[in-house]
Scaffold this active site. Structure first.
Site, PDB file in Angstrom:
ATOM      1  CE  LYS A  78       1.534  11.415 -10.981  1.00  0.00           C
ATOM      2  NZ  LYS A  78       2.473  11.669  -9.869  1.00  0.00           N
ATOM      3  CB  SER A 153       4.848   8.370  -9.912  1.00  0.00           C
ATOM      4  OG  SER A 153       4.290   9.536  -9.293  1.00  0.00           O
ATOM      5  CB  SER A 177       6.468  11.730  -8.111  1.00  0.00           C
ATOM      6  OG  SER A 177       6.601  10.448  -7.538  1.00  0.00           O
TER       7      SER A 177
END
Length: 225
Positions: A78, A153, A177
């Protein structure tokens, strides 16, 4: 056998038994990224040259009998995890050209375990979002149905694993997330207890709440990771 669709377990077994090389495994994932990323927008940065160099080194270690938990396995990170020498944007134009001088603790540990960072994945900017639509680099798309959101996210990380662009990926979870994208993309997602995994080198969304976890295709892979 499509190498990019393997699990960590089956990929490790194949590498150990010399059924294929790490270079071949990484190349299969890179080819899938080239085929799918223009539509799915899972990756902000792809580390093709670096990943292939690391794969060649991993193959030499495997030939020498080295045995590490993730040796030769391509993973995605990420784009909120600091990566030395690789852009880390947090999904925001504010950090569009930011290149850290150090690795986050999690990235360092993964590298020490033999993992190969294949690229940095899209996310809601600064991890502020739950749909994957709020990145300054454009929304990520759900690989099962591009009309649907992938969840956020950690959208790009989940999409990259579900679409076979990588074998596993890191994520962060403050209010869902990891859990939301795992559900939306038919993956196993792990949000550990806060503080169980080091936050050092993670760009904070909410430093007193952020938990550091990951996405895999199976529960067994999650345990290995």
């Amino acid at each position: 056998m499509k190498l990019n669709n393997l699990t960590i377990k089956t990929a490790r077994e194949g590498l150990k038994n010399k059924q294929f090389s790490s270079v071949e495994l990484v190349t299969a994932c890179l080819e899938q990224i080239k085929a799918k990323n223009s539509n799915l927008n899972a990756f902000i940065t792809v580390c093709e040259k670096e990943a292939l160099e690391k794969a060649k080194a991993a193959d030499e270690l495997i030939k020498a009998g080295q045995d590490l938990p993730l040796l030769g396995i391509p993973i995605a990170a990420k784009d909120i995890f600091s990566t030395k020498g690789i852009k880390t944007t947090a999904g925001s134009n504010v950090l569009a050209d930011y290149v850290p001088q150090y690795d986050a603790t999690v990235i360092e540990k993964l590298k020490n375990a033999g993992a190969i960072i294949i690229g940095k994945t899209n996310l809601d900017a600064w991890a502020h979002g739950s749909s994957g639509e709020n990145s300054d680099f454009g929304p990520a798309k759900n690989p099962w149905n591009e009309e649907y959101v992938p969840g956020g996210s950690s959208s790009g990380s989940a999409v990259s694993v579900a679409a076979g662009m990588t074998i596993a990926a890191t994520g962060t979870d403050t209010g869902g997330s990891i859990r939301l994208p795992a559900c939306f993309n038919n993956l196993v997602g792990l949000k550990p207890t806060y503080g169980r995994v080091s936050r050092y080198g993670i760009i904070a969304m909410a430093s007193s709440l952020d938990s550091i976890g990951h996405f895999t295709k199976t529960v067994e892979d999650s345990a290995i990771f």
